[in-house]
Each structure stands twice: as C-alpha cells, then as structure tokens.
Scaffold this active site. Structure first.
Site, short mmCIF file in Angstrom:
data_model
loop_
_atom_site.label_atom_id
_atom_site.label_comp_id
_atom_site.label_asym_id
_atom_site.label_seq_id
_atom_site.Cartn_x
_atom_site.Cartn_y
_atom_site.Cartn_z
CE LYS A 1 -4.08 2.00 0.38
NZ LYS A 1 -5.10 1.93 -0.71
CG ASP B 1 -5.74 -11.37 10.25
OD1 ASP B 1 -5.90 -12.60 10.38
OD2 ASP B 1 -6.51 -10.53 10.75
CG ASP C 1 -9.99 -14.82 7.72
OD1 ASP C 1 -9.00 -15.52 7.99
OD2 ASP C 1 -10.95 -14.64 8.50
C1 IPM Z 1 -4.92 -15.78 12.21
C2 IPM Z 1 -5.82 -15.34 13.34
C3 IPM Z 1 -4.98 -14.61 14.38
C4 IPM Z 1 -4.34 -13.42 13.68
C5 IPM Z 1 -5.78 -14.17 15.61
C6 IPM Z 1 -6.43 -15.34 16.31
C7 IPM Z 1 -4.94 -13.37 16.57
O1 IPM Z 1 -6.87 -14.57 12.86
O2 IPM Z 1 -3.99 -16.57 12.46
O3 IPM Z 1 -5.12 -15.31 11.08
O4 IPM Z 1 -4.96 -12.36 13.57
O5 IPM Z 1 -3.19 -13.55 13.26
MN MN Z 2 -6.89 -14.29 10.75
#
Ligand code: IPM
Ligand code: MN
Length: 369
Positions: free
Chosen positions: A196, A252, A256
């Site tokens: 970014k 992170d 996801d």
């Molecule tokens: C991941 C999880 C962790 C993160 C949390 C549980 C702290 O979301 O491993 O992606 O944010 O790294």
């Molecule tokens: Mn995560």
C-alpha cells in the site's frame, strides 16, 4: 528410526474435535512409516486461562520448547465470552502472539487451493475458477501493527485515544521476502508483492527491499500490486496469482478472503516457520457457535499435519498422501456441513466421519519407502 516430539495444543471451541481427527492421522502415519511421534498434549488458549490464569502457561512453554514441532488448534472465545478475561490475558494477546514472538515464527504460509473438480465448493462461478485455484499466501507473522508499541489514554482535549505503531526494520522485511522468492522459484516463478505504498511509508520501504531481493532471483517475475486491488482480483481472477507476499495485517485479512473464495475457512491450513522452530495451525478461529457438535470441518487441522510432515520432518511423499486422502473424500462426494450447500448434491458427513474416511483412504495409499 527417526523420532520426533510434537506438542499438541488442542485449543478452544472446535479445537479439541478437529485435533482428535488430526491426531488419528498422525498415529496412522506413524504406523505406516519408519518414524515415531512422541505426542505431548498441553493446555493453550482460553481453556488454559480458566484452568490456571494463563492462556500460555509455563508448563506449556516448557513442552513447546522441547518439541520438534508444534501442532496447534484454533483458540479464542465468542465476543461476549472474551469479556470474562482481561484484555491482555485473552488467548490471542495472551497466548498466540506470545508464541509467535517466542519462536520468532516470521514466515506464515497459507495455501489457498481448490482443484477444478471441487469448484462447486466455491462461491465463484466455474468460469472464474477456470482450471482451479492454487496459490499460496506468504504472510509476515511477527512484525507490523500486531507487535508495534501501543498506547491508550486520554488526550489533552479530554478525548480517549489510541496509538498503535506499524514498525518493520529492513532485516524483518528481507527475510520474509527471501522466503517468498525461494517459494516462487520452486513454483511458477511469479511473485505478487502486495503493498500500500501510495499511503504507507512501511510499504515504500517494503517495496524498496523487494526490488533489492529480486536482484538475487532474476528468474522470478515480480508484480507489485496494491492490497485493495489484490482483494478485488482475488474474486475476479484468482488464477493470476501463484505466490503472494505481504506484511502481517494485510496477510491476516487477505488470507481469510482466500478461505472465502474456496467456500470455507475450513479449507485453510497453515505453517508458521521460524529459523529454529515451526508450528502449524488452521488459519481460522475456534468457531464457538458450532463447538461440541461434531460438525466442524477438520480439513485445515489435518492439512496442518500434512504441512508439518513436509516442512518439519521432510516427509513430502506421505504429506502428499494425506492431501490426496482428503481430496479423495471430497471427490467421492462427501463433505462437512460448511461445504454441503443444499441442492449441491454433496453428502454431508460429520467431523469424525470425515476423519474416518481420510484414514480409510490413507490406509490404501502407497507406502513410502
Ligand atoms: C490468524 C488469526 C490470528 C491473527 C488471531 C487469532 C490473533 O486470525 O492466524 O489469522 O490475527 O493472526
Ligand atoms: Mn486471521
């Protein structure tokens, strides 16, 4: 015979259920190979906090210190339940981040993979998925906003404020980029560098170092792409990506999203590697809403076992057998609830049935010399 000590941290929520299946796989791998696993269970997460006031107890630290590798289930509580634990003792801040820091596991590998034949699991259209999704996100895991200095208080206008610091030095940036380039060399030799730099100075430095490291890997084609654009392109054309590298917070969020394009976070195992020690964990949370119901998908936990076999014990061929066994269960038409949408023709099975079917397949897999 090779012998390895493995710390087993089942964690919270669905952790114990999916860990049980993963441990069965480990035991079968032990039976099938000239290898011995000494499994060392230890308390970690909210359960440990309620037991002894510490989400990462000293005893668990000692077990992890001795282990050749750590297999960790998801940790954490629901938003409401979390409030029962003081903020700094909650399992994320009180156990997970301290573990990442303790073992300096700076390189987090998160494969996002769905063969063409399983495209129906994904919310994306088959024509978007094309030949399947097969990319790997490389996330920096011990720096950035997660570990920077924090300050909370009331400012001179009487307003509550918070300050969090995003800090990286060039060594931290270089070592993760080197891992990503090495991985790109073993794969398609294309690396997407996610940043970014139109806003963040940390990305400007990151990109500078990416250009420097690139000189050592002239065969790798580097594509610089803004993190927001990457989020869009993951949905529109995931096939263009192979290896993606990024800092902690971006990783992170985008990882996801990786689970999202596959159809379930249950398909997201991961490896967290340091120079001396590595641990393996699903990328997802502890899903307290479905805990104890025997319906969670154990794929990410068993996949984390496969990553451990390959990365920590050099058992590539057996790791591949584990992956194939899990794919085989899917291609036979079965899956857990997260992936069996009504009308999809997928036959829904529960956590233990999924584990049982994986074991059945693995028993039939060719033995590795
Ligand atoms: C991941 C999880 C962790 C993160 C949390 C549980 C702290 O979301 O491993 O992606 O944010 O790294
Ligand atoms: Mn995560």
């Amino acid at each position: 015979m090779k012998s390895y000590k493995i710390a087993i941290l089942a964690g919270d929520g669905i952790g114990p259920e999916i860990m049980e299946e993963a441990v069965k796989v480990l035991k079968l791998v032990e039976e099938r190979n000239d290898v011995q696993f000494e499994l060392m269970p230890a308390a970690f997460g909210a359960n440990a906090y309620f037991e002894c006031g510490d989400a990462f107890p000293e005893e668990t630290k000692a077990i992890c210190d001795q282990a050749d590798a750590i297999l960790k289930g998801p940790i954490g509580l629901s938003h409401e339940e979390s409030k029962k634990i003081p903020i700094d003792k909650q399992p994320e801040r009180g156990a997970l981040l301290p573990m990442r820091r303790r073992y300096n596991t700076y390189a987090n590998f998160r494969p996002v993979s769905l063969p063409k034949g399983l495209a129906h699991f994904s919310p994306l259209k088959p024509e978007v998925i094309g030949e399947g999704i097969d990319l790997i996100m490389v996330r920096e895991l011990v720096g950035g906003l997660y570990f920077g200095e924090k300050e909370v208080g009331v400012n001179d206008k009487g307003l509550r404020y918070v300050k969090e610091t995003l800090e990286y030095d060039e060594e931290q940036i270089r070592r993760i980029l080197v891992e990503a380039f090495k991985l790109a060399m073993r794969r398609k030799k294309v690396l997407h560098n996610i940043h970014k730099s139109n806003v963040l100075k940390s990305s400007v430095l990151w990109n500078e170092i990416a250009e420097e490291v690139a000189k050592d890997y002239p065969e790798v084609e580097v594509k610089h792409i803004l993190v927001d654009a990457a989020a869009t392109l993951l949905c529109l054309n995931p096939g263009q990506f192979d290896v993606m590298v990024m800092e902690n917070m971006f990783g992170d969020i985008l990882s996801d999203q990786g689970g999202g394009i596959l159809g379930s976070l249950g398909l997201m195992p991961s490896a967290c590697q340091g120079d001396e020690k590595s641990y393996y964990e699903p990328s997802h949370g502890s899903a307290p809403d479905i805990a104890g119901k025997n319906i969670a998908n154990p794929y990410s936990m068993i996949g984390s076992v496969a990553m451990m076999l390959e990365n920590s014990f050099g058992m590539e061929a057996e790791a591949k057998n584990v992956w194939d066994a899990m794919q085989g269960v899917f291609t036979d038409g079965y899956s857990t609830a997260d992936l069996s949408k009504p009308g999809s023709g997928v036959r829904m099975i529960n956590t233990t049935e999924f584990g049982e079917k994986v074991l059945e397949k693995l028993r039939k897999a060719p033995k590795v010399a």
